[in-house]
Design a protein around this motif. Sequence first.
Motif, PDB file in Angstrom:
ATOM      1  N   ASP A 182       0.828  -1.207   0.000  1.00 61.34           N
ATOM      2  CA  ASP A 182       0.000   0.000   0.000  1.00 61.34           C
ATOM      3  C   ASP A 182       0.865   1.262   0.000  1.00 61.34           C
ATOM      4  OD1 ASP A 182      -1.416  -2.289   1.349  1.00 61.34           O
ATOM      5  OD2 ASP A 182      -3.104  -0.916   1.117  1.00 61.34           O
ATOM      6  N   GLU A 183       1.921   1.247   0.831  1.00 64.00           N
ATOM      7  CA  GLU A 183       2.802   2.411   0.902  1.00 64.00           C
ATOM      8  C   GLU A 183       3.547   2.604  -0.412  1.00 64.00           C
ATOM      9  OE1 GLU A 183       3.693   2.078   5.723  1.00 64.00           O
ATOM     10  OE2 GLU A 183       5.068   1.183   4.258  1.00 64.00           O
ATOM     11  N   TYR A 204       2.516   1.618  -3.329  1.00 63.46           N
ATOM     12  CA  TYR A 204       1.509   2.031  -4.315  1.00 63.46           C
ATOM     13  C   TYR A 204       1.333   3.549  -4.319  1.00 63.46           C
ATOM     14  CZ  TYR A 204      -3.244   3.020  -5.998  1.00 63.46           C
ATOM     15  OH  TYR A 204      -4.333   3.553  -6.632  1.00 63.46           O
ATOM     16  N   GLU A 205       1.327   4.169  -3.115  1.00 62.24           N
ATOM     17  CA  GLU A 205       1.179   5.619  -3.025  1.00 62.24           C
ATOM     18  C   GLU A 205       2.331   6.340  -3.723  1.00 62.24           C
ATOM     19  OE1 GLU A 205      -1.396   7.278  -1.856  1.00 62.24           O
ATOM     20  OE2 GLU A 205      -2.414   5.384  -1.402  1.00 62.24           O
ATOM     21  N   LEU A 239      -3.832  -0.722  -7.239  1.00 59.17           N
ATOM     22  CA  LEU A 239      -3.189  -1.371  -6.090  1.00 59.17           C
ATOM     23  C   LEU A 239      -3.003  -2.854  -6.361  1.00 59.17           C
ATOM     24  CD1 LEU A 239      -2.155  -1.376  -3.179  1.00 59.17           C
ATOM     25  CD2 LEU A 239      -4.520  -1.552  -2.402  1.00 59.17           C
ATOM     26  N   TYR A 289       0.440  -5.080  -6.126  1.00 57.95           N
ATOM     27  CA  TYR A 289       0.504  -6.326  -5.355  1.00 57.95           C
ATOM     28  C   TYR A 289       1.011  -7.474  -6.237  1.00 57.95           C
ATOM     29  CZ  TYR A 289      -1.740  -5.483  -0.799  1.00 57.95           C
ATOM     30  OH  TYR A 289      -2.006  -5.100   0.477  1.00 57.95           O
ATOM     31  N   GLN A 308       1.140  -7.045   7.908  1.00 53.30           N
ATOM     32  CA  GLN A 308       1.108  -6.879   6.462  1.00 53.30           C
ATOM     33  C   GLN A 308       2.517  -7.060   5.902  1.00 53.30           C
ATOM     34  OE1 GLN A 308      -0.402  -3.071   5.317  1.00 53.30           O
ATOM     35  NE2 GLN A 308      -0.852  -3.684   3.223  1.00 53.30           N
ATOM     36  N   THR A 328      -7.986   1.774   4.665  1.00 52.86           N
ATOM     37  CA  THR A 328      -6.709   2.428   4.362  1.00 52.86           C
ATOM     38  C   THR A 328      -6.183   3.189   5.571  1.00 52.86           C
ATOM     39  OG1 THR A 328      -7.267   2.648   2.020  1.00 52.86           O
ATOM     40  CG2 THR A 328      -5.552   4.101   2.873  1.00 52.86           C
ATOM     41  N   LYS A 355      -5.139   0.719   8.395  1.00 56.37           N
ATOM     42  CA  LYS A 355      -3.883   0.021   8.093  1.00 56.37           C
ATOM     43  C   LYS A 355      -2.690   0.916   8.437  1.00 56.37           C
ATOM     44  CE  LYS A 355      -3.764  -2.282   4.129  1.00 56.37           C
ATOM     45  NZ  LYS A 355      -4.060  -2.569   2.716  1.00 56.37           N
ATOM     46  N   SER A 370      -3.382  -6.950   6.082  1.00 56.71           N
ATOM     47  CA  SER A 370      -3.898  -7.553   4.854  1.00 56.71           C
ATOM     48  C   SER A 370      -3.055  -8.776   4.512  1.00 56.71           C
ATOM     49  CB  SER A 370      -3.859  -6.531   3.713  1.00 56.71           C
ATOM     50  OG  SER A 370      -4.361  -7.085   2.523  1.00 56.71           O
TER      51      SER A 370
END
Length: 216
Positions: free
Chosen positions: A28-29, A31-32, A43, A47, A68, A189, A192, A199
């Motif tokens: 997630d981090e 992805y940002e 996303l 992954y 995660q 989000t 997390k 996740s």
Amino acid sequence: MKKQLRMTHQREVILDELRKCKTHPTADELYERVKKKLPRISLATVYRNLEVLSGEGLIRKLEISGRQKRYDWELQEHDHIYCIQCHRVENIDLKRDRGFEVLPENAKGYSVEGCRVEFFGLCPKCRQTNKMQKKGETTMGCKTCGTGTLSDKQREVLEALSKCNEPCGSKDIAASTSLEPKQVSCQITALKKKGYVASPARCKYEITEEGKKALA
């Protein structure tokens, strides 16, 4: 013969952003960061490519205390230290030449191929934040460590997750709350980032021990 991995532009950008990270980011981090260069990337695509890259041995996938998954571009064998408050993960220098030998009679029949050592504690920023709070000073906390309080919607999502016996998706959570799937995703989000939700599988979520404590 094993088919050679095709290095697409998306994978190149993901690898480049991972190399720039001083810590070990989650999908997630990462992805940002990646979406700033590839606005249309999803996303799920990040992954999927991280799984492919780790499967090919181009990056390392870290399992930290059942949380995660995190990713590391450094392939040379090394160990990590984990902050129990802000959840950052950093490298730690451990003298491996001192040995972690498992004698055959203690290996329970296993063929030992390696080991993973994990340290945990409080990072310098969190220690300083806690020290200031104990002195009664007003502080917002550092950007990395601050978790804040639970909103009504976040509490509703956490309560739904606490009743699940296994990881579940946004639609499953929405079905047991007053929220729409998109609202659930938004709250997930935020949770997390606070370390209250993990996740373990793509698009599946579960409450962490920190999340359970937040509900108490």
